[in-house]
Design a protein around this motif. Structure first.
Motif, mmCIF file in Angstrom:
data_model
loop_
_atom_site.group_PDB
_atom_site.id
_atom_site.type_symbol
_atom_site.label_atom_id
_atom_site.label_comp_id
_atom_site.label_asym_id
_atom_site.label_seq_id
_atom_site.Cartn_x
_atom_site.Cartn_y
_atom_site.Cartn_z
ATOM 1 N N VAL A 31 0.866 -1.238 -0.085
ATOM 2 C CA VAL A 31 -0.097 -0.084 0.027
ATOM 3 C C VAL A 31 0.954 1.116 0.012
ATOM 4 O O VAL A 31 2.155 1.254 0.366
ATOM 5 C CB VAL A 31 -0.947 0.141 1.184
ATOM 6 N N THR A 33 2.358 4.661 1.286
ATOM 7 C CA THR A 33 2.829 5.205 2.373
ATOM 8 C C THR A 33 2.344 6.721 2.698
ATOM 9 O O THR A 33 3.001 7.536 2.089
ATOM 10 C CB THR A 33 4.248 5.042 2.789
ATOM 11 N N TYR A 35 0.470 8.012 5.296
ATOM 12 C CA TYR A 35 0.312 8.289 6.653
ATOM 13 C C TYR A 35 -0.905 8.695 6.988
ATOM 14 O O TYR A 35 -1.303 9.330 7.870
ATOM 15 C CB TYR A 35 1.402 9.391 7.013
ATOM 16 N N SER A 36 -1.972 8.125 6.315
ATOM 17 C CA SER A 36 -3.278 8.500 6.475
ATOM 18 C C SER A 36 -4.212 7.133 7.395
ATOM 19 O O SER A 36 -4.253 6.151 6.575
ATOM 20 C CB SER A 36 -4.238 9.078 5.483
ATOM 21 N N GLN A 37 -4.321 7.255 8.477
ATOM 22 C CA GLN A 37 -5.142 6.078 9.319
ATOM 23 C C GLN A 37 -6.468 5.816 8.850
ATOM 24 O O GLN A 37 -6.617 4.664 8.555
ATOM 25 C CB GLN A 37 -5.163 6.262 10.849
ATOM 26 N N ARG A 39 -7.547 6.339 5.446
ATOM 27 C CA ARG A 39 -7.520 5.533 4.219
ATOM 28 C C ARG A 39 -7.046 4.281 4.524
ATOM 29 O O ARG A 39 -7.250 3.309 3.714
ATOM 30 C CB ARG A 39 -6.585 6.380 3.456
ATOM 31 N N THR A 40 -6.078 3.918 5.458
ATOM 32 C CA THR A 40 -5.486 2.714 5.673
ATOM 33 C C THR A 40 -6.694 1.886 5.930
ATOM 34 O O THR A 40 -6.961 0.625 5.559
ATOM 35 C CB THR A 40 -4.289 2.737 6.540
ATOM 36 N N TYR A 44 -7.321 0.848 2.032
ATOM 37 C CA TYR A 44 -6.334 -0.214 1.792
ATOM 38 C C TYR A 44 -6.225 -1.528 2.513
ATOM 39 O O TYR A 44 -6.117 -2.354 2.001
ATOM 40 C CB TYR A 44 -4.971 0.429 2.421
ATOM 41 N N ALA A 45 -6.787 -1.396 3.868
ATOM 42 C CA ALA A 45 -6.716 -2.596 4.401
ATOM 43 C C ALA A 45 -7.727 -3.832 4.005
ATOM 44 O O ALA A 45 -7.632 -4.767 3.615
ATOM 45 C CB ALA A 45 -7.054 -2.625 5.883
#
Length: 65
Positions: A31, A33, A35-37, A39-40, A44-45
């Protein structure tokens, strides 16, 4: 210069060939990087989980690069 020191895909392939582990996924998952929790967690997750399920994985090794 040693990719296997931080991303052990070659070693995992060798372990699979030796029978130490069952197999290795045909895909590499990664994914951005940014640094957006949020968005992750929201983008992405779930996408990584979907790919892992498509590939029938039993376990996942996560590595920060």
């Amino acid at each position: 210069d040693d990719v296997d020191s931080f991303l052990p895909v070659n070693r995992l392939g060798e372990y699979a060939a030796e029978g130490r582990i069952g197999s290795v996924s045909p895909r590499f998952y990664g994914v951005t990087t940014d640094y957006s929790q949020s968005r992750t967690l929201e983008r992405y997750a779930p996408q990584i989980l979907s790919w892992c399920r498509e590939d029938g994985l039993d376990a996942v090794l996560l590595s920060a690069l």
